[in-house]
Design an enzyme around this catalytic site. Structure first.
Site, PDB file in Angstrom:
ATOM      1  N   ILE A 297       0.844  -1.198   0.000  1.00  0.00           N
ATOM      2  CA  ILE A 297       0.000   0.000   0.000  1.00  0.00           C
ATOM      3  C   ILE A 297       0.878   1.247   0.000  1.00  0.00           C
ATOM      4  CG2 ILE A 297      -1.805   1.245   1.225  1.00  0.00           C
ATOM      5  CD1 ILE A 297      -2.653  -1.464   0.082  1.00  0.00           C
ATOM      6  N   ASP A 341     -22.321  29.343 -21.343  1.00  0.00           N
ATOM      7  CA  ASP A 341     -23.348  30.340 -21.600  1.00  0.00           C
ATOM      8  C   ASP A 341     -22.758  31.423 -22.496  1.00  0.00           C
ATOM      9  OD1 ASP A 341     -21.681  31.591 -19.811  1.00  0.00           O
ATOM     10  OD2 ASP A 341     -23.267  32.425 -18.577  1.00  0.00           O
ATOM     11  N   ASP A 636     -28.671  28.610 -13.724  1.00  0.00           N
ATOM     12  CA  ASP A 636     -27.551  27.728 -14.048  1.00  0.00           C
ATOM     13  C   ASP A 636     -27.174  26.802 -12.897  1.00  0.00           C
ATOM     14  OD1 ASP A 636     -27.117  28.896 -16.621  1.00  0.00           O
ATOM     15  OD2 ASP A 636     -26.145  30.592 -15.644  1.00  0.00           O
ATOM     16  N   ASP A 730       9.748   8.346   0.246  1.00  0.00           N
ATOM     17  CA  ASP A 730       9.057   8.258  -1.047  1.00  0.00           C
ATOM     18  C   ASP A 730       8.268   9.527  -1.358  1.00  0.00           C
ATOM     19  OD1 ASP A 730      10.073   5.799  -1.378  1.00  0.00           O
ATOM     20  OD2 ASP A 730       8.174   4.710  -1.294  1.00  0.00           O
TER      21      ASP A 730
END
Length: 897
Positions: A297, A341, A636, A730
């Site tokens: 993981i 629009d 909207d 890492d």
């Protein structure tokens, strides 16, 4: 009660008029059992019990507890929690605690970056929280807007914001600004006459709607809808029903997590079965399974992803794109369709004069387009007289600062054109003072101003071309005037139609002498000509749309404005280069009638309702598109919420639209969307790059642990050491990789498929090859340390830990790609990479020099011989990988000759 036609029956039910815009005034009054005198206070209270308060309900917010709990609802979290519990049962408390700390950090990051709670409906409610003037019991009273009920008689005038849906029963020169609801850029004229039952909201001239503003005039109306029964309330329900869904990145990461779970379980089961079959201790196999679970993981992935997306938000903010949801940053890069629009996004949201047609000369007849404007000086005396009439017959006011101008947009445009031609209103009014003004009359569709001069008073008239032409019996000429016969009138009607086909709004002007100041201004006029106006296209929009088309992104205009105006703008900005069709509403496109196959053939949808916008967004999404939707109005909001990336206007957008959107344009400019899409594509490329980096490192850890167990060697890495590598060393190189600036040609390639995973076949191939190379280097160091140098267990752990750490650091240079140069590429030019290598080198070496930290990680201080082994074994994989890339490039070169 009594009404205009006698007694009305008592109101007994809770039903509202179905189509009040299509019913007569008397009919609507009768349906609600009320007269023009209004309700009594007692009747208003009774109706309030039936219909409830005039508010838009707000949903309960999600408790913090559930938001926190949501962070732990992941298969990956379940796997790590199981590993922690197992470590605790084995007495490995340091490992168990370390895993729990990692989970807590991930949960905290997820909680902080959780998408903000939607506040759209609260903003909708705020549009109606003020007082209203009503007529109750024959008297005008001021009441809180929340107490309005169907049947109230509401009085409105210029500047009022409507608190309910109203059927007009009186209207005096009344216009309403309905842009937030319909998208119509200009105020709509209102009257009391019923309209067609199927008329759209923007064409219902007999109605006023909650949340809109009275632009001019005054009126009296009957309240026919309150709360959720208003058009605004129906939109709020659409917003509530609209699903934001997970972003493409979230879906891909979830899919990747699922793949990792199965890979982890499969490897752990395989190793455990092989170990037990070979006679190893079950407890040792459980410890190995914990190490494999932790190794498989990438615990640093959510941290790096969050940091990268946050940096993307900051970069986009510098480009005037304020992103409010982290996942929306990457979603932009996956966009395949932009539903935009018109007003304010493609256009400048201000009217400008585009054509001046006088009887003896046409001045400034130009094709509308970016940067086009009417020439400054009139072409003839007749053109000058026409523009002078436009400046004099005007109610608007120009200020020193454009944002402080006041008045109708078209009248402001006329004043600007006059000022450019040297006809300032202040100077003309000084020479020709206003003696009388007749406001715009919706019945005659004209307005007039009476002016004094040395030669006597005269009228200036402005209005709808057909009305002014009908009222004119002569046409201005160079000397005097000529008769307006049928042929001349037809010719002018043709010119009006021609400008209308170009999408221009047309006004006509006339004048006449005034013997009597109180005489009739709208008859026996001398026609002066017509002026065409439009909301001009933003100069940078055509290039931005061309860039979208080159990038394989389809741009579709969705507006509440009229189709002829939308088509004109579409032609100007280059939408029709895609061969697009047009439609009013979405019916012609097949939406809503069971046949949704043809909607993608249309490039312009005009006169679109909020429900149709929402349906259009859903249709594109169901067709597999990633949809970006722009908007600024209340109408909207549902579509903005539903879209994969809702984009609201920051300057002119309503609070409702901004709350529903995931991104806000601070400059309201369409090209900003294009720049944001480019940034989104770069972010995805960088995410893919650091995911490949992290997973190849993790797979190498899994292979090292698994091979050691199968080879009956001691466990080469402890779970705590793996966590340290995954969460510390890492993370920094991965983040440095995410800081790459991207390819210049990123917008010259088509968008990736919406269903394309983060890791495809090519990426998995790189992960497997690189992880095998890294495993070889580390396993070589392990074998030499154990079998050749005969180091003890702790020293062997130190060699494998440091070798793996430095192998992963050098592995960052493998992320430049197979086509990049060996020494000069995007990775080597990235200063963040070199900073990460220096930092992580210190984080690797530091614990070996400090006994307390070394004891926690199970390390010892390396000897000179151990350092030589670590250096050689860690450099071997990256050198082998680069040599392999060079050989592949050479073979490809031979193959193309």
């Amino acid at each position: 009660m009594t009404g205009p036609e006698g007694a009305f029956p008592s109101f007994a039910g809770g039903s509202l008029p179905a189509d009040p815009h299509a019913s007569s005034v008397v009919g609507v009054l009768q349906e609600l059992s009320v007269s023009v005198a209004g309700l009594s206070e007692e009747e208003a209270r009774d109706r309030a019990l039936v219909f409830g308060p005039n508010v838009i309900a707000v949903h309960d917010t999600v408790p913090i507890f559930w938001t926190v709990l949501h962070q732990f609802q992941s298969p990956v979290v379940y796997l790590l929690m199981a590993a922690s519990a197992m470590a605790g049962l084995l007495g490995q408390w340091k490992e168990a605690a370390a895993i729990l700390v990692v989970l807590a950090i991930s949960a905290l990051i997820g909680f902080i970056t959780e998408s903000r709670a939607l506040r759209s409906i609260e903003s909708l409610r705020d549009l109606g929280t003020h007082n209203a003037r009503v007529r109750r019991g024959g008297e005008v009273r001021l009441v809180p807007a929340e107490t309005l009920v169907p049947g109230d008689i509401l009085l409105v005038e210029a500047g009022d914001r409507l608190s309910a849906d109203v059927r007009l029963i009186e209207a005096i020169n009344l216009t309403a600004d309905e842009a937030a609801l319909t998208g119509e850029s200009l105020p709509t004229e209102k009257d009391v006459m019923p309209v067609d039952r199927e008329a759209r909201i923007g064409d219902r001239h007999s109605m006023l709607y909650k949340g809109t503003v009275v632009a001019s005039g005054s009126g009296v109306g009957l309240v026919v809808g309150t709360g959720l029964s208003t058009e605004l309330g129906r939109i709020s329900q659409l917003v509530a029903k609209a699903e934001t869904g997970r972003s493409p990145l979230e879906k891909r990461l979830a899919r990747l997590s699922g793949q990792l779970i199965w890979v982890t379980l499969a490897i752990a089961a395989l190793v455990a079965a092989a170990g037990i079959f070979s006679g190893k201790e079950p407890m040792l196999m459980i410890e190995a399974a914990i190490a494999l679970a932790v190794a498989a993981i990438p615990e640093g992935l959510p941290i790096v992803a969050t940091l990268v997306l946050a940096r993307g938000m900051w970069r986009m903010a510098r480009e005037n794109a304020l992103v409010e949801r982290l996942s929306a940053v990457e979603t932009l890069g996956a966009t395949t369709v932009i539903l935009t629009d018109k007003t304010g996004t493609l256009t400048e949201n201000r009217m400008a004069v585009r054509a001046v047609l006088a009887p003896d000369a046409d001045w400034g007849v130009v094709e509308s387009g970016p940067g086009k404007a009417v020439p400054g000086q009139p072409a003839s005396a007749a053109a000058a007289a026409l523009l002078k009439a436009a400046v004099l017959c005007n109610d608007a006011t120009l200020a020193e600062i454009q944002s402080e101008d006041s008045g109708d947009p078209m009248e402001l445009a006329l004043l600007r054109a006059g000022a450019d031609a040297g006809l300032a209103r202040s100077a003309l009014i000084g020479e020709y003072p206003v003696l009388r003004k007749v406001p715009f009359d919706t019945d005659v569709r004209m307005m007039a101003t009476l002016h004094g001069s040395e030669d006597g008073a005269f009228w200036m008239v402005k209005g709808a071309p057909e009305a002014v032409l009908q009222a004119s019996d002569r046409v201005a000429s160079a000397d005097d005037s000529l008769p307006m016969d049928r042929t001349v009138r037809a010719d002018w009607h043709g010119r009006v139609e021609q400008l209308g086909r170009r999408g221009l709004r047309v006004l006509a002007f006339a004048m006449k002498g005034a013997d009597m100041p109180d005489g009739e201004p709208f008859e026996n006029l001398v026609f002066l000509g017509i002026i065409g106006l439009e909301d001009p296209v933003r100069p940078d929009v055509p290039d931005a749309i061309a860039t979208c088309q080159a990038a394989g992104i389809r741009v579709v205009m969705v507006t509440g404005d009229h189709l002829v105006t939308a088509k004109s703008i579409g032609e100007t900005v280059g939408l029709f280069e895609q061969g697009t069709a047009t439609a009013e509403g979405t019916d012609r496109a097949g939406l809503g009638n069971g046949d949704d196959s043809g909607f993608r053939d249309f490039g312009i949808f005009a006169r679109v309702s909020p429900a149709e916008k929402l349906a259009l967004v859903r249709a594109y999404q169901e067709a597999g598109e990633v949809v970006a939707m722009t908007g600024d109005g209340v109408n909207d909001a549902p579509a903005l919420r539903q879209a994969d990336i809702g984009v609201a206007m920051g300057r002119r957008g309503t609070d409702v639209a901004r709350e529903a959107a995931a991104m806000i344009l601070l400059d309201d400019a369409f090209p900003t969307i294009v720049r944001a899409i480019r940034e989104g594509r770069i972010i995805f490329d960088n995410i893919r790059r650091f995911v490949v980096y992290l997973l190849s490192c993790n797979l190498a850890e899994v292979l090292i642990v698994g091979l050691a167990v199968l080879a009956t060697l001691p466990l080469p890495l402890l779970p705590l050491q793996i966590l340290y590598l995954n969460l510390v060393t890492d993370v920094f190189p991965a983040f440095a990789l995410a800081m790459c600036k991207g390819d210049h040609a990123v917008l010259k390639r088509p968008p990736r498929r919406p269903d394309e995973p983060i890791l495809g076949r090519a990426q998995w191939s790189v992960i497997i090859v690189q992880s095998v190379l890294m495993t070889f280097g580390v396993f070589l160091a392990l074998v030499i340390a154990r079998l050749v140098l005969h180091l003890d267990h702790q020293a062997t752990l130190t060699v494998t830990f440091l070798t793996l750490g430095f192998v992963q650091l050098w592995h960052v240079f493998d992320m430049a790609g197979t086509s990049a140069g060996m020494l000069n590429n995007e990775v080597t030019r990235n200063p963040w990479v070199w900073g990460a290598i220096l930092l992580c080198s210190g984080l690797l070496i530091g614990p070996t020099l400090a006994p307390p930290h070394a004891d926690v990680l199970g390390l010892t201080s390396p000897t000179a011989l151990m350092w030589c082994l670590i250096a050689a074994a860690s450099l071997l994989p990256v050198l082998a990988g680069r040599i392999g890339v060079l050989l592949l490039a050479a073979l490809r070169g031979k193959g193309t000759r």
